[in-house]
Enzyme design. Structure first.
Site, PDB file in Angstrom:
ATOM      1  N   HIS A 120      22.188 -12.072 -12.731  1.00  0.00           N
ATOM      2  CA  HIS A 120      21.337 -11.145 -13.484  1.00  0.00           C
ATOM      3  C   HIS A 120      20.005 -11.040 -12.731  1.00  0.00           C
ATOM      4  CE1 HIS A 120      18.639  -9.947 -16.831  1.00  0.00           C
ATOM      5  NE2 HIS A 120      19.722  -9.428 -17.387  1.00  0.00           N
ATOM      6  N   ASP A 197      21.992 -20.985 -15.045  1.00  0.00           N
ATOM      7  CA  ASP A 197      21.669 -19.974 -16.047  1.00  0.00           C
ATOM      8  C   ASP A 197      22.730 -20.059 -17.149  1.00  0.00           C
ATOM      9  OD1 ASP A 197      21.141 -17.773 -17.565  1.00  0.00           O
ATOM     10  OD2 ASP A 197      21.168 -16.323 -15.912  1.00  0.00           O
ATOM     11  N   GLN A 200      24.793 -16.970 -20.790  1.00  0.00           N
ATOM     12  CA  GLN A 200      26.082 -16.466 -21.295  1.00  0.00           C
ATOM     13  C   GLN A 200      27.078 -17.591 -21.553  1.00  0.00           C
ATOM     14  OE1 GLN A 200      26.455 -13.438 -22.248  1.00  0.00           O
ATOM     15  NE2 GLN A 200      24.937 -12.260 -21.118  1.00  0.00           N
ATOM     16  N   LYS A 223      20.789 -14.609 -27.721  1.00  0.00           N
ATOM     17  CA  LYS A 223      22.227 -14.423 -27.453  1.00  0.00           C
ATOM     18  C   LYS A 223      23.061 -15.451 -28.209  1.00  0.00           C
ATOM     19  CE  LYS A 223      21.415 -12.775 -22.729  1.00  0.00           C
ATOM     20  NZ  LYS A 223      21.516 -11.321 -22.743  1.00  0.00           N
ATOM     21  N   CYS A 363      21.832  -5.000 -15.380  1.00  0.00           N
ATOM     22  CA  CYS A 363      20.785  -5.771 -14.673  1.00  0.00           C
ATOM     23  C   CYS A 363      21.390  -6.607 -13.557  1.00  0.00           C
ATOM     24  CB  CYS A 363      19.984  -6.651 -15.631  1.00  0.00           C
ATOM     25  SG  CYS A 363      19.138  -5.729 -16.891  1.00  0.00           S
TER      26      CYS A 363
HETATM   27  N1  7TS Z   1      20.845 -14.331 -17.438  1.00  0.00           N
HETATM   28  C1  7TS Z   1      21.985 -13.762 -17.861  1.00  0.00           C
HETATM   29  C2  7TS Z   1      23.295 -14.275 -17.341  1.00  0.00           C
HETATM   30  C3  7TS Z   1      21.928 -12.729 -18.781  1.00  0.00           C
HETATM   31  O1  7TS Z   1      23.071 -12.182 -19.199  1.00  0.00           O
HETATM   32  C4  7TS Z   1      20.673 -12.261 -19.236  1.00  0.00           C
HETATM   33  C5  7TS Z   1      20.553 -11.101 -20.176  1.00  0.00           C
HETATM   34  C6  7TS Z   1      19.526 -12.909 -18.784  1.00  0.00           C
HETATM   35  C7  7TS Z   1      19.645 -13.933 -17.876  1.00  0.00           C
HETATM   36  C8  7TS Z   1      18.155 -12.522 -19.233  1.00  0.00           C
HETATM   37  O2  7TS Z   1      17.991 -12.787 -20.586  1.00  0.00           O
HETATM   38  P1  7TS Z   1      16.670 -12.309 -21.351  1.00  0.00           P
HETATM   39  O3  7TS Z   1      16.884 -12.762 -22.745  1.00  0.00           O
HETATM   40  O4  7TS Z   1      15.522 -12.964 -20.687  1.00  0.00           O
HETATM   41  O5  7TS Z   1      16.622 -10.816 -21.225  1.00  0.00           O
HETATM   42  N2  7TS Z   1      21.636 -10.223 -20.155  1.00  0.00           N
HETATM   43  C9  7TS Z   1      21.730  -9.038 -20.771  1.00  0.00           C
HETATM   44  C10 7TS Z   1      22.891  -8.274 -20.718  1.00  0.00           C
HETATM   45  O6  7TS Z   1      23.914  -8.603 -20.126  1.00  0.00           O
HETATM   46  N3  7TS Z   1      22.696  -7.137 -21.409  1.00  0.00           N
HETATM   47  O7  7TS Z   1      21.464  -7.159 -21.905  1.00  0.00           O
HETATM   48  C11 7TS Z   1      20.838  -8.328 -21.517  1.00  0.00           C
END
Ligand code: 7TS
Length: 408
Positions: A120, A197, A200, A223, A363
């Site tokens: 990401h 990370d 997910q 999430k 992203c």
């Molecule tokens: N890492 C992964 C693997 C992610 O899927 C996401 C967000 C982030 C980092 C960043 O998370 P945030 O809460 O700081 O934004 N992924 C997604 C997605 O897949 N669709 O919307 C956000």
């Protein structure tokens, strides 16, 4: 077929444009159960005060509640101490904390930072910044045609010059579960620090940071049923102690003189300014909910939904699925495209049927380029989804090309 979770998740229990809402975008953000929204409301209704500030009842209470949230996170991910749990705004802020505090101070010219092609942007752009600022090299581990990082790639890319490896546990695009155990082992052989990370993975499977031996782990609360605006950085104390603060200001200091400041102990050194106590309590309640459902049950449910959806999608000749179909190497995320139809059009047509999926680059521009596509459609599942949701989704997919005037 009834969904036992509808009562707990009012957002799922509604019709949109006359159709029952089918939410298949939990990889972007999960829906929130009533117990989570209730605890946040209760905090603001009954206990709101700035923590660590006052000797009066409400501030002490707010501080205590905030501490219990940190304890809950520590237990949930199997950390050794609450000193290793830093609250952040989200995963992105946690990565930036690491880039500014660890990257700019411990990475030097000629050092190598290794990530995967499936990261990401939040685990990619900060390392571009560090590499440029320090004259370091950003290297990529590439996936095979199944979206899996092969062992040879791990062994060849992580070497003597590697100082940092930062890799996602589960890809937000392909759903692939990366071989993080092997990556961590290799990184530690060459004395490199490893960031995982968990954005997910932690919401969907039991993750124990100690067993994994990750040096850092990053994830977002939203999430995993918690409110937006609360995230976590786990770090081993030996690293966190050596790192300078990221955000300077109130609450992260021990004492301030005119020209100097002494910083607070862990974890407060990294929590400058007024914190998101309501969000942290929401995260604690989310963890309670996940524990009640059971992380193993969640994994099994999602496995069932994912293999069912894969089987159904595979029957449609105009659907291309990206990444492995091996259900033991895949979490509940499916990226796909429909022949001749732009992903945004697919998402809009499904939306008219009450179905929420994501379309776009997710992203992950470098991964899209590597896969040779501009965008994909993505359906992602959580334990509150049902087989009926998948059936509705598949029926809608079957109508997409017809809707646009293609024969089949
Ligand atoms: N890492 C992964 C693997 C992610 O899927 C996401 C967000 C982030 C980092 C960043 O998370 P945030 O809460 O700081 O934004 N992924 C997604 C997605 O897949 N669709 O919307 C956000």
């Amino acid at each position: 077929m009834s969904n036992n979770y509808l009562l707990d998740f009012p957002v799922l229990n509604q019709t949109i444009n006359g159709k029952r809402l089918v939410y298949l975008d939990s990889a972007a953000t999960a829906q929130k159960p009533l117990s989570v929204t209730k605890i946040v409301q209760e905090y603001y209704n009954l206990y709101n005060a700035n923590p660590h500030r006052g000797a009066y009842y409400l501030s002490v209470k707010s501080t205590e509640l905030y501490d219990t949230a940190r304890e809950a996170v520590k237990d949930f991910i199997g950390a050794g101490s609450t000193r290793e749990i830093i609250f952040t705004k989200n995963a992105t802020e946690a990565f930036n904390l690491l880039a500014y505090s660890y990257g700019l101070n411990f990475i030097n010219a000629g050092d190598e930072i290794v990530i995967s092609i499936a990261e990401h942007h939040s685990n990619l752009v900060p390392w571009q910044m560090v590499a440029k600022a320090k004259g370091a090299v950003l290297k990529y581990m590439y996936t095979n045609e199944e979206g899996i990082i092969p062992e040879e790639e791990i062994q060849s890319k992580i070497g003597e010059k590697t100082k940092l490896v930062s890799v996602t546990h589960v890809s937000n695009v392909l759903g692939t579960i990366n071989p993080v155990e092997s990556i961590i082992k290799r990184a530690h052989e060459v004395d490199a620090a490893v960031i995982v990370d968990g954005s997910q993975s932690i919401p969907h499977m039991k993750v124990n940071v100690k067993e994994l031996d990750a040096d850092f782990m990053v994830f977002s609360g939203h999430k995993m049923l918690a409110p937006m605006g609360i995230g976590v950085l786990y770090g081993k104390e030996k690293y966190l102690n050596a790192m300078p603060p990221f955000l300077y200001g109130g609450d992260m200091i021990e004492y301030v003189w005119e020209q100097e400041a002494e910083f607070a102990e862990l974890p407060f050194k990294f929590e400058g300014g007024t914190q998101n106590v309501g969000g942290a309590l929401g995260l604690k309640e989310a963890i309670k909910y996940l524990d009640k459902v059971g992380m193993d049950n969640i994994k099994v449910t999602e496995k069932g939904l994912t293999s069912y959806a894969l089987m159904k999608l595979d029957q449609l000749p105009y659907v291309t699925i990206y990444g492995t179909r091996d259900i033991n190497k895949k979490a509940g995320v499916i990226s796909f495209n429909i022949k001749d139809v732009h992903p945004h059009d697919v998402a809009s047509i499904l939306d008219a049927d009450g179905i929420s999926i994501r379309a776009g680059h997710h992203c992950a521009h470098p991964l899209m380029k590597y896969l040779g596509v501009n965008a994909t459609c993505r359906a992602s599942f959580y334990f509150y989804n049902t087989v009926e949701d998948i059936d509705i989704f598949i029926e809608s997919i079957k109508g997409v090309r017809k809707w646009l005037g293609y024969g089949s």
